[in-house]
Design a protein around this motif. Structure first.
Motif, PDB file in Angstrom:
ATOM      1  N   SER A 182     -22.769-102.442  39.550  1.00  0.00           N
ATOM      2  CA  SER A 182     -21.887-102.419  38.190  1.00  0.00           C
ATOM      3  C   SER A 182     -21.186-101.253  38.246  1.00  0.00           C
ATOM      4  O   SER A 182     -19.898-100.507  37.502  1.00  0.00           O
ATOM      5  CB  SER A 182     -21.848-102.982  37.272  1.00  0.00           C
ATOM      6  OG  SER A 182     -22.927-101.918  36.411  1.00  0.00           O
ATOM      7  N   VAL A 183     -21.775 -99.860  38.115  1.00  0.00           N
ATOM      8  CA  VAL A 183     -21.425 -98.589  38.116  1.00  0.00           C
ATOM      9  C   VAL A 183     -20.554 -98.377  39.381  1.00  0.00           C
ATOM     10  O   VAL A 183     -19.246 -97.525  39.686  1.00  0.00           O
ATOM     11  CB  VAL A 183     -22.526 -97.655  38.585  1.00  0.00           C
ATOM     12  CG1 VAL A 183     -22.092 -95.874  38.345  1.00  0.00           C
ATOM     13  CG2 VAL A 183     -23.703 -97.690  37.395  1.00  0.00           C
ATOM     14  N   LEU A 189     -12.901-102.437  38.660  1.00  0.00           N
ATOM     15  CA  LEU A 189     -13.217-103.046  37.478  1.00  0.00           C
ATOM     16  C   LEU A 189     -11.729-103.194  35.990  1.00  0.00           C
ATOM     17  O   LEU A 189     -11.438-103.722  35.726  1.00  0.00           O
ATOM     18  CB  LEU A 189     -14.363-103.412  37.245  1.00  0.00           C
ATOM     19  CG  LEU A 189     -14.805-104.106  37.736  1.00  0.00           C
ATOM     20  CD1 LEU A 189     -16.735-104.568  37.371  1.00  0.00           C
ATOM     21  CD2 LEU A 189     -14.803-106.379  38.067  1.00  0.00           C
ATOM     22  N   THR A 190     -12.272-101.481  35.892  1.00  0.00           N
ATOM     23  CA  THR A 190     -11.094-100.365  34.767  1.00  0.00           C
ATOM     24  C   THR A 190     -10.238-100.479  35.416  1.00  0.00           C
ATOM     25  O   THR A 190      -9.155-101.093  34.626  1.00  0.00           O
ATOM     26  CB  THR A 190     -12.010 -99.213  35.358  1.00  0.00           C
ATOM     27  OG1 THR A 190     -13.035 -99.230  34.632  1.00  0.00           O
ATOM     28  CG2 THR A 190     -10.821 -99.001  33.860  1.00  0.00           C
ATOM     29  N   GLY A 191      -9.208-100.343  36.662  1.00  0.00           N
ATOM     30  CA  GLY A 191      -7.859-100.501  37.184  1.00  0.00           C
ATOM     31  C   GLY A 191      -7.243-102.055  36.879  1.00  0.00           C
ATOM     32  O   GLY A 191      -6.646-102.003  36.729  1.00  0.00           O
ATOM     33  N   THR A 199      -7.794-101.895  27.907  1.00  0.00           N
ATOM     34  CA  THR A 199      -8.811-100.912  28.442  1.00  0.00           C
ATOM     35  C   THR A 199      -9.909-100.108  27.607  1.00  0.00           C
ATOM     36  O   THR A 199     -10.361-100.706  26.669  1.00  0.00           O
ATOM     37  CB  THR A 199      -7.608 -99.000  27.830  1.00  0.00           C
ATOM     38  OG1 THR A 199      -7.196 -99.407  26.669  1.00  0.00           O
ATOM     39  CG2 THR A 199      -5.999 -99.217  28.599  1.00  0.00           C
ATOM     40  N   ILE A 200     -10.880 -99.067  28.287  1.00  0.00           N
ATOM     41  CA  ILE A 200     -11.675 -99.014  27.163  1.00  0.00           C
ATOM     42  C   ILE A 200     -12.065 -97.526  27.019  1.00  0.00           C
ATOM     43  O   ILE A 200     -12.147 -96.547  27.610  1.00  0.00           O
ATOM     44  CB  ILE A 200     -13.802 -99.404  28.029  1.00  0.00           C
ATOM     45  CG1 ILE A 200     -12.402-100.341  29.453  1.00  0.00           C
ATOM     46  CG2 ILE A 200     -14.771 -98.993  27.508  1.00  0.00           C
ATOM     47  CD1 ILE A 200     -13.575-101.812  28.734  1.00  0.00           C
ATOM     48  N   ARG A 201     -12.575 -97.291  25.887  1.00  0.00           N
ATOM     49  CA  ARG A 201     -12.855 -95.704  25.139  1.00  0.00           C
ATOM     50  C   ARG A 201     -13.841 -96.071  24.480  1.00  0.00           C
ATOM     51  O   ARG A 201     -14.804 -97.122  23.784  1.00  0.00           O
ATOM     52  CB  ARG A 201     -11.429 -95.834  24.241  1.00  0.00           C
ATOM     53  CG  ARG A 201     -11.017 -96.758  22.939  1.00  0.00           C
ATOM     54  CD  ARG A 201     -10.132 -96.340  21.805  1.00  0.00           C
ATOM     55  NE  ARG A 201     -10.367 -97.212  20.423  1.00  0.00           N
ATOM     56  CZ  ARG A 201     -10.182 -97.321  19.919  1.00  0.00           C
ATOM     57  NH1 ARG A 201     -11.352 -96.209  19.663  1.00  0.00           N
ATOM     58  NH2 ARG A 201     -10.777 -97.953  19.274  1.00  0.00           N
ATOM     59  N   LYS A 202     -13.821 -94.546  23.809  1.00  0.00           N
ATOM     60  CA  LYS A 202     -15.483 -94.432  23.341  1.00  0.00           C
ATOM     61  C   LYS A 202     -14.833 -94.578  21.604  1.00  0.00           C
ATOM     62  O   LYS A 202     -13.631 -94.979  21.124  1.00  0.00           O
ATOM     63  CB  LYS A 202     -15.327 -93.008  23.173  1.00  0.00           C
ATOM     64  CG  LYS A 202     -16.056 -92.674  24.375  1.00  0.00           C
ATOM     65  CD  LYS A 202     -16.543 -91.717  24.758  1.00  0.00           C
ATOM     66  CE  LYS A 202     -17.449 -90.878  25.696  1.00  0.00           C
ATOM     67  NZ  LYS A 202     -17.504 -88.970  25.724  1.00  0.00           N
ATOM     68  N   MET A 316     -13.536-111.911  32.154  1.00  0.00           N
ATOM     69  CA  MET A 316     -12.131-110.601  33.039  1.00  0.00           C
ATOM     70  C   MET A 316     -13.241-109.537  33.436  1.00  0.00           C
ATOM     71  O   MET A 316     -12.395-108.774  33.704  1.00  0.00           O
ATOM     72  CB  MET A 316     -12.051-110.451  31.588  1.00  0.00           C
ATOM     73  CG  MET A 316     -10.713-111.650  31.481  1.00  0.00           C
ATOM     74  SD  MET A 316      -9.707-111.029  29.581  1.00  0.00           S
ATOM     75  CE  MET A 316      -8.259-110.134  30.842  1.00  0.00           C
ATOM     76  N   GLY A 317     -14.909-109.366  32.560  1.00  0.00           N
ATOM     77  CA  GLY A 317     -15.753-108.053  34.211  1.00  0.00           C
ATOM     78  C   GLY A 317     -15.070-106.939  32.517  1.00  0.00           C
ATOM     79  O   GLY A 317     -15.918-105.933  33.304  1.00  0.00           O
TER      80      GLY A 317
END
Length: 372
Positions: A182-183, A189-191, A199-202, A316-317
């Motif tokens: 996964s890393v 996956l992010t793309g 998008t992934i954010r804190k 979707m990942g």
């Protein structure tokens, strides 16, 4: 002679909260709950606005030998169209007569409240809070917001006529012993998610009030099909969010967002139980507060507390990216081990995803049921 006392005074409540400290005084894995947190949970938590909780203490002469709480969760009954009752905060010496008396007391109280369905538990107060009886994995301390008990509790509960409802699984990773797929696939996956405007954010702690409101919607949507689920009210979620904000680490508090709408979140928490274990009887004063303040940097484990994706965005990942980002940050920060949990034993999709990254199912908790 064994007698039951209905907790109604501050002194009795303190005795109710403190009983486990004496019961587990020689147990090397026991972690005391913070007194102030338990007191507030049992008195001022928003749960009490719509539901009823009655704690009981069992005495043998002048010695406390057991405790239990009867819980009438109106929200659960309304949401699930049931007429059930719950028990929680169960602790007891290894005496079936004592435990039987405690369960008889809870059952009688619930019947008097009009409950005719099942007795369920243990929960403190629902599956949104610590719940389940530890039935496997007695060789280590519980992590933050997990339960702990002696192995003999299962016999006491079964002797009272309760049987298994469902098991909850907690998963363990030791050091770098995980499948880093996964890393390694994180960028790809992010793309792929970005092409769907995800998008992934804190989590933004400076705008935490608005963030919490959005997260509440995701929480109540993502877990609505889980066994025992009850939607959190606005007040209940705000209460939880306020507590969590005190210990949040933004490296482990992530959201997935599409066009400004939060569609998933992953939350891992530093395992403050490593510190709480050293605070005698859960009292922050006079010295416990210093252990808490100065012990943060010594914490070496985390608990992946919650990961939820709303319907329509699963597979979707997003799950893999949230897990992968937490794992990446967890290893970069030098933490020694991690727990993820709990998950329902019948949640095949999430359990297979955890197994794929070498999660070890090292603890099991059980929810019980019995006709009232």
């Amino acid at each position: 002679m064994k007698t039951i006392v209905t907790v109604s005074s501050k002194k009795q409540l303190a005795a109710f909260i403190d009983f486990p400290h004496d019961l587990y005084k020689d147990d090397p894995y026991y972690v005391p709950e913070l007194f102030i947190a338990q007191r507030d949970l049992l008195t001022i938590h928003p749960f009490h606005k719509h539901n009823t909780v009655q704690p009981f203490i069992c005495y043998d002469g002048e010695k406390i030998v057991g405790r239990i709480a009867a819980i009438l969760n109106n929200a659960h009954n309304e949401y699930n169209k049931k007429n059930d009752g719950f028990f929680g905060f169960f602790d007891c010496v290894n005496d079936k007569k004592v435990s039987a008396l405690l369960f008889e007391t809870v059952t009688k109280w619930l019947k008097e409240k009009g409950v005719t369905g099942e007795l369920l538990g243990p929960v403190n107060f629902s599956t949104n809070e610590p719940c389940g009886l530890l039935v496997e994995g007695f060789d280590s301390s519980p992590v933050l917001m997990d339960t702990y008990n002696f192995p003999y509790y299962a016999d006491l509960i079964q002797n009272a006529g309760l049987e298994k409802d469902i098991d909850l699984i907690s998963w363990h990773w030791d050091g770098n012993n995980y499948d880093d797929k996964s890393v390694r696939l994180l960028d790809a996956l992010t793309g792929r998610l970005k092409r769907s405007n995800i998008t992934i954010r804190k989590i933004n702690l400076k705008d935490f009030k608005n963030e919490a409101a959005k997260l509440r919607e995701v929480y109540n949507s993502a877990w609505d099909q889980n066994t025992g689920f009850v939607p959190l009210t606005d007040d209940e979620f705000d209460y939880l969010a306020k507590d969590l904000k005190l210990i949040l680490d933004t490296d482990f508090a992530l959201v997935a967002e599409q066009d400004g709408k939060i569609v998933a979140f992953g939350l891992a928490l530093p395992n403050y139980n490593e510190i709480f274990k050293t605070i005698k009887k859960g009292r922050l004063l006079p010295t416990g507060i210093f252990k808490l303040l100065f012990g943060k940097k010594s914490i070496k484990s985390i608990r992946i507390y919650a990961l939820g994706v709303v319907d329509g965005y699963r597979k979707m990942g997003i799950e893999a990216v949230l897990y992968g980002t937490i794992i990446k940050n967890y290893t970069a920060r030098g933490f020694k081990w991690a727990e993820a949990g709990w998950t329902l034993e019948n949640n095949t999709m999430i359990n297979e995803a955890i197994i794929a990254i070498k999660g070890d199912p090292y603890k099991k908790y059980r929810l019980y049921k019995r006709k009232i």
